[in-house]
Design a protein around this motif. Structure first.
Motif, PDB file in Angstrom:
ATOM      1  N   CYS A  49      42.939  47.782  35.048  1.00 28.81           N
ATOM      2  CA  CYS A  49      42.495  47.371  36.381  1.00 28.81           C
ATOM      3  C   CYS A  49      43.505  47.635  37.500  1.00 28.81           C
ATOM      4  N   VAL A  50      44.774  47.453  37.201  1.00 27.77           N
ATOM      5  CA  VAL A  50      45.810  47.475  38.239  1.00 27.77           C
ATOM      6  C   VAL A  50      45.929  48.832  38.926  1.00 27.77           C
ATOM      7  N   GLY A  56      45.974  45.257  48.582  1.00 23.99           N
ATOM      8  CA  GLY A  56      45.167  45.906  49.599  1.00 23.99           C
ATOM      9  C   GLY A  56      43.734  46.162  49.171  1.00 23.99           C
ATOM     10  N   VAL A  57      43.477  46.247  47.866  1.00 24.33           N
ATOM     11  CA  VAL A  57      42.132  46.528  47.361  1.00 24.33           C
ATOM     12  C   VAL A  57      41.823  45.536  46.237  1.00 24.33           C
ATOM     13  N   LEU A  58      41.330  44.342  46.604  1.00 24.53           N
ATOM     14  CA  LEU A  58      41.073  43.295  45.622  1.00 24.53           C
ATOM     15  C   LEU A  58      42.151  43.304  44.545  1.00 24.53           C
ATOM     16  N   ALA A  59      43.344  42.939  44.939  1.00 26.69           N
ATOM     17  CA  ALA A  59      44.491  42.990  44.037  1.00 26.69           C
ATOM     18  C   ALA A  59      44.282  42.110  42.807  1.00 26.69           C
ATOM     19  N   THR A  64      47.520  34.529  39.552  1.00 25.54           N
ATOM     20  CA  THR A  64      46.717  33.855  40.576  1.00 25.54           C
ATOM     21  C   THR A  64      45.567  34.737  41.047  1.00 25.54           C
ATOM     22  N   GLU A  65      45.839  36.016  41.281  1.00 23.81           N
ATOM     23  CA  GLU A  65      44.791  36.930  41.743  1.00 23.81           C
ATOM     24  C   GLU A  65      43.686  37.097  40.688  1.00 23.81           C
TER      25      GLU A  65
END
Length: 112
Positions: A49-50, A56-59, A64-65
């Motif tokens: 995913c990363v 900047g783009v749905l981190a 937490t994210e």
């Protein structure tokens, strides 16, 4: 006679072969142990995913994210192949990886 043996052997070989989908042969065993972000989920997110979901783009670069977006993540990774909103783009997580992420939510979204 050789031709007959060859034909019979070929027929047996073709009958013995079967076609199975990735979902049928992949490990879809339920996860028995308690799932945590650092132990189980982080590696899946980092590997799949990363590269697209960085700041900047749905981190999805930290606990937490990922925790704050878990419902969206589960929705997107669970969509059927061919759905334009399925993630990750251009591929799919294995059923066992999806089970781990889903169980992490069920287990309470523990970090450690």
């Amino acid at each position: 006679m050789k031709k007959c043996i060859y034909i019979i052997s070929s027929a047996i070989l073709l009958i013995a072969c079967e076609s199975r989908t990735y979902e049928e042969i992949s490990d879809n065993t339920p996860v028995a142990e308690n799932v945590t972000y650092n132990k189980d989920v982080k590696a899946i997110i980092d590997a799949n995913c990363v590269s697209c979901h960085s700041p900047g783009v749905l981190a999805l670069t930290n606990y937490t994210e990922v925790k704050n977006n878990i419902d969206n993540i589960i929705d997107r990774i669970s969509r059927p192949n061919g759905d334009p909103l399925k993630m990750p783009q251009g591929g799919s997580l294995s059923p066992s990886q999806i089970n781990i992420i889903t169980k992490w939510k069920t287990d309470g979204l523990s970090e450690n």
